[in-house]
Design an enzyme around this catalytic site. Structure first.
Site, PDB file in Angstrom:
ATOM      1  N   TYR A   2     -48.554   1.215 -16.456  1.00  0.00           N
ATOM      2  CA  TYR A   2     -49.043   2.586 -16.537  1.00  0.00           C
ATOM      3  C   TYR A   2     -47.945   3.511 -16.009  1.00  0.00           C
ATOM      4  O   TYR A   2     -47.653   3.514 -14.819  1.00  0.00           O
ATOM      5  CB  TYR A   2     -50.323   2.738 -15.711  1.00  0.00           C
ATOM      6  CG  TYR A   2     -51.109   4.003 -15.972  1.00  0.00           C
ATOM      7  CD1 TYR A   2     -50.501   5.258 -15.999  1.00  0.00           C
ATOM      8  CD2 TYR A   2     -52.483   3.957 -16.168  1.00  0.00           C
ATOM      9  CE1 TYR A   2     -51.223   6.406 -16.225  1.00  0.00           C
ATOM     10  CE2 TYR A   2     -53.227   5.111 -16.386  1.00  0.00           C
ATOM     11  CZ  TYR A   2     -52.588   6.322 -16.414  1.00  0.00           C
ATOM     12  OH  TYR A   2     -53.311   7.473 -16.638  1.00  0.00           O
ATOM     13  N   GLU A  62     -60.265   3.203 -21.006  1.00  0.00           N
ATOM     14  CA  GLU A  62     -60.271   3.171 -19.552  1.00  0.00           C
ATOM     15  C   GLU A  62     -61.609   3.724 -19.062  1.00  0.00           C
ATOM     16  O   GLU A  62     -61.980   4.857 -19.395  1.00  0.00           O
ATOM     17  CB  GLU A  62     -59.113   3.996 -19.006  1.00  0.00           C
ATOM     18  CG  GLU A  62     -59.016   4.018 -17.488  1.00  0.00           C
ATOM     19  CD  GLU A  62     -57.887   4.908 -16.987  1.00  0.00           C
ATOM     20  OE1 GLU A  62     -57.801   5.091 -15.764  1.00  0.00           O
ATOM     21  OE2 GLU A  62     -57.105   5.424 -17.823  1.00  0.00           O
ATOM     22  N   ASP A  80     -56.637  11.696  -8.632  1.00  0.00           N
ATOM     23  CA  ASP A  80     -57.390  12.421  -9.654  1.00  0.00           C
ATOM     24  C   ASP A  80     -57.319  13.917  -9.418  1.00  0.00           C
ATOM     25  O   ASP A  80     -57.505  14.398  -8.292  1.00  0.00           O
ATOM     26  CB  ASP A  80     -58.860  11.989  -9.660  1.00  0.00           C
ATOM     27  CG  ASP A  80     -59.031  10.548 -10.097  1.00  0.00           C
ATOM     28  OD1 ASP A  80     -58.230  10.109 -10.946  1.00  0.00           O
ATOM     29  OD2 ASP A  80     -59.933   9.872  -9.594  1.00  0.00           O
TER      30      ASP A  80
END
Length: 266
Positions: A177, A53, A64
């Site tokens: 994911y 990734e 994040d």
């Protein structure tokens, strides 16, 4: 989106490895984080990554955690842009393992989905993750990406209800994911209890590979995650080492430990 669309090259690659009995390993690397950042791509592939990734840094991330934010800020301070990162990747030639870009939808919209996905594919990238793209608005980018030869992977969390999990499994491309816990990315002392349960719920709804990420920091946590999912994503634990000055070889050696632990478990 047409659910009968042929599998993309990323999904075929991951399915083949999974069906061969391998627990998939996808490390994360922030593009442009250091002058020699593409050397990490080779080191990660040599350490046993099944895909890598590549984060395209964005100034205002939403999922994040502190470490990846710090890595993105470091890359942006060095002048990293989508075009420069993709040019760096293209100069490396054909990647040893599939590359999956991850970024936020603002960067996709800036150039337009068609131009953005075409640029990814031209650089040799065959997967895409856009964590702030809602499922209900994903069809256009999914179709455009597929036409360019790029698989758009969708995310699912422990809070995702069953009907929506089924829809994510149907419409995701490449893999699903699985977000191990509610919150942001980052290193954790222990794997969230919700992680393996989520992976199992997703696998009840799709045959696509399920990769579990967010907070997987050690070989032991990777093994535990791999017992429920088809593979794991390792991000902040690697970026912390890069931010602390570790080069491709020692970071690759740490990733190789995770690979060995996963292989010993299977």
């Amino acid at each position: 989106m047409n659910p009968t669309m042929a599998l993309g090259s990323l999904e075929r690659h991951l399915r083949d490895r999974r069906d061969g009995g391998r627990t998939l390993l996808m490390p994360y690397l922030t593009g442009g984080i250091t002058p020699d950042w593409t050397d990490h791509l080779r080191a990660f592939a040599e350490a046993g990554a099944d895909a890598i990734e590549v984060g395209l840094p964005f100034s205002d991330p939403t999922v994040d955690g502190v470490t990846i934010q710090e890595a993105s800020n470091a890359a942006l301070a060095r002048g990293a842009t989508v075009r420069r990162i993709l040019a760096d990747v293209a100069r490396r030639g054909e990647p040893a393992v599939p590359l999956v870009a991850s970024t936020y939808y603002n960067l996709v919209l800036r150039d337009g989905p068609e131009a953005f996905c075409a640029a990814l594919r031209q650089a040799g990238i065959t997967g895409l993750i856009v964590p702030d793209l809602p499922l209900d608005e994903a069809d256009e980018l999914t179709d455009v990406a597929a036409a360019a030869g790029v698989d758009l992977a969708l995310l699912a969390s422990p809070a995702t209800p069953e009907p929506r999990l089924a829809e994510i499994g149907r419409r995701s491309r490449g893999f699903v994911y699985a977000v191990s816990r509610m919150g942001t990315t980052g290193e954790r002392a222990a794997l969230a209890e919700s992680a393996t349960a989520l992976a199992g719920r997703i696998k009840e709804n799709t045959d696509r590979p399920v990769l579990l990420g967010f907070g997987i920091s050690t070989p032991e946590q990777a093994v535990a995650a791999g017992r429920g999912a088809d593979g794991v994503v390792i991000g902040a634990a690697l970026m912390r080492q890069v931010l602390d000055g570790s080069g491709p070889r020692p970071v690759g050696a740490f990733l190789a430990k995770i690979r060995r632990a996963l292989d010993q478990e299977t």
